[in-house]
Motif scaffolding. Structure first.
Motif, PDB file in Angstrom:
ATOM      1  N   VAL A   2       0.801  -1.018   0.024  1.00 24.16           N
ATOM      2  CA  VAL A   2      -0.024  -0.279   0.026  1.00 24.16           C
ATOM      3  C   VAL A   2       0.808   1.318   0.023  1.00 24.16           C
ATOM      4  CG1 VAL A   2      -1.699   1.522   1.170  1.00 24.16           C
ATOM      5  CG2 VAL A   2      -1.820  -1.231   1.264  1.00 24.16           C
ATOM      6  N   GLN A   3       0.561   2.091  -0.899  1.00 26.18           N
ATOM      7  CA  GLN A   3       1.344   3.229  -1.136  1.00 26.18           C
ATOM      8  C   GLN A   3       0.508   4.577  -0.690  1.00 26.18           C
ATOM      9  OE1 GLN A   3       1.135   1.184  -4.080  1.00 26.18           O
ATOM     10  NE2 GLN A   3       2.815  -0.131  -2.785  1.00 26.18           N
ATOM     11  N   ALA A  23      -3.558  10.207  -0.859  1.00 28.19           N
ATOM     12  CA  ALA A  23      -4.000   9.269  -1.695  1.00 28.19           C
ATOM     13  C   ALA A  23      -3.342   8.005  -1.481  1.00 28.19           C
ATOM     14  CB  ALA A  23      -3.775   9.636  -3.027  1.00 28.19           C
ATOM     15  N   ALA A  24      -4.213   6.797  -1.317  1.00 25.11           N
ATOM     16  CA  ALA A  24      -3.705   5.456  -1.074  1.00 25.11           C
ATOM     17  C   ALA A  24      -4.011   4.687  -2.342  1.00 25.11           C
ATOM     18  CB  ALA A  24      -4.607   4.744   0.303  1.00 25.11           C
ATOM     19  N   SER A  25      -2.861   3.842  -2.596  1.00 21.77           N
ATOM     20  CA  SER A  25      -3.142   2.940  -3.840  1.00 21.77           C
ATOM     21  C   SER A  25      -2.248   1.710  -3.423  1.00 21.77           C
ATOM     22  CB  SER A  25      -2.598   3.529  -4.962  1.00 21.77           C
ATOM     23  OG  SER A  25      -1.129   4.005  -4.655  1.00 21.77           O
ATOM     24  N   GLY A  26      -2.653   0.699  -4.344  1.00 18.83           N
ATOM     25  CA  GLY A  26      -1.929  -0.930  -4.035  1.00 18.83           C
ATOM     26  C   GLY A  26      -2.932  -1.852  -4.031  1.00 18.83           C
ATOM     27  N   SER A  27      -2.483  -2.867  -3.219  1.00 19.89           N
ATOM     28  CA  SER A  27      -3.426  -3.833  -3.417  1.00 19.89           C
ATOM     29  C   SER A  27      -4.408  -3.968  -1.940  1.00 19.89           C
ATOM     30  CB  SER A  27      -2.369  -5.199  -2.838  1.00 19.89           C
ATOM     31  OG  SER A  27      -1.593  -5.382  -3.871  1.00 19.89           O
ATOM     32  N   LYS A  75     -11.818   7.282  -4.344  1.00 17.70           N
ATOM     33  CA  LYS A  75     -10.414   7.722  -4.857  1.00 17.70           C
ATOM     34  C   LYS A  75      -9.451   7.293  -3.916  1.00 17.70           C
ATOM     35  CE  LYS A  75     -11.527  11.741  -7.410  1.00 17.70           C
ATOM     36  NZ  LYS A  75     -11.395  13.338  -7.725  1.00 17.70           N
ATOM     37  N   ASN A  76      -9.790   6.436  -2.780  1.00 13.08           N
ATOM     38  CA  ASN A  76      -9.059   6.262  -1.562  1.00 13.08           C
ATOM     39  C   ASN A  76      -8.327   7.520  -1.146  1.00 13.08           C
ATOM     40  OD1 ASN A  76     -10.144   3.617  -1.327  1.00 13.08           O
ATOM     41  ND2 ASN A  76      -8.365   2.797  -2.701  1.00 13.08           N
ATOM     42  N   THR A  77      -8.902   8.671  -0.919  1.00 17.11           N
ATOM     43  CA  THR A  77      -8.425   9.757  -0.753  1.00 17.11           C
ATOM     44  C   THR A  77      -9.091  10.402   0.573  1.00 17.11           C
ATOM     45  OG1 THR A  77      -7.493  10.037  -2.982  1.00 17.11           O
ATOM     46  CG2 THR A  77      -7.566  12.160  -1.713  1.00 17.11           C
TER      47      THR A  77
END
Length: 122
Positions: A2-3, A23-27, A75-77
């Motif tokens: 997770v970034q 903002a979060a991204s990844g699995s 947006k996981n933000t």
């Protein structure tokens, strides 16, 4: 896996405003809580504000009424709007995200951002 990408810190005069974004991204399968912590020199890291997936917010007493936390789930933000900033708000602000990873294990995760400096000074 997770970034977190933070933005929005900087130098502002007392009484000014800043808006931080994370903002979060990844699995990511799901996110439960997104929030911001801060750490001033010589002090422990402390919670500023947090928001659950259902929209429930929690604010530190020291910022109550001056900050507003919002979340864009799609947006996981998460956004932290800070107003009426004071010199004592000067700190490195860290984004924190807790949730569940994608994949068969559905493991829990807790990730920290790299931190963004907020300086309130004339």
């Amino acid at each position: 896996q997770v970034q977190l990408v933070e933005s929005g810190g900087g130098l502002v005069q007392p009484g000014g405003s800043l808006k931080l974004s994370c903002a979060a991204s990844g699995s990511i399968f799901s996110i439960n809580v997104m929030g911001w912590y801060r750490q001033a020199p010589g002090k422990q890291r402390e919670l500023v504000a947090a928001i659950t997936s259902g929209g429930t917010t929690n604010y530190a007493d020291s910022v109550q009424g001056r900050v507003s936390l919002s979340r864009a789930n799609a947006k996981n933000t998460v956004y932290l709007q800070m107003n009426s900033l004071r010199p004592e708000d000067t700190a490195v602000y860290y984004c924190n995200v807790r949730g569940v990873l994608s994949g068969e294990a559905r493991a829990n995760f807790a990730s920290w951002g790299q931190g963004t400096q907020v300086t309130v000074s004339s």
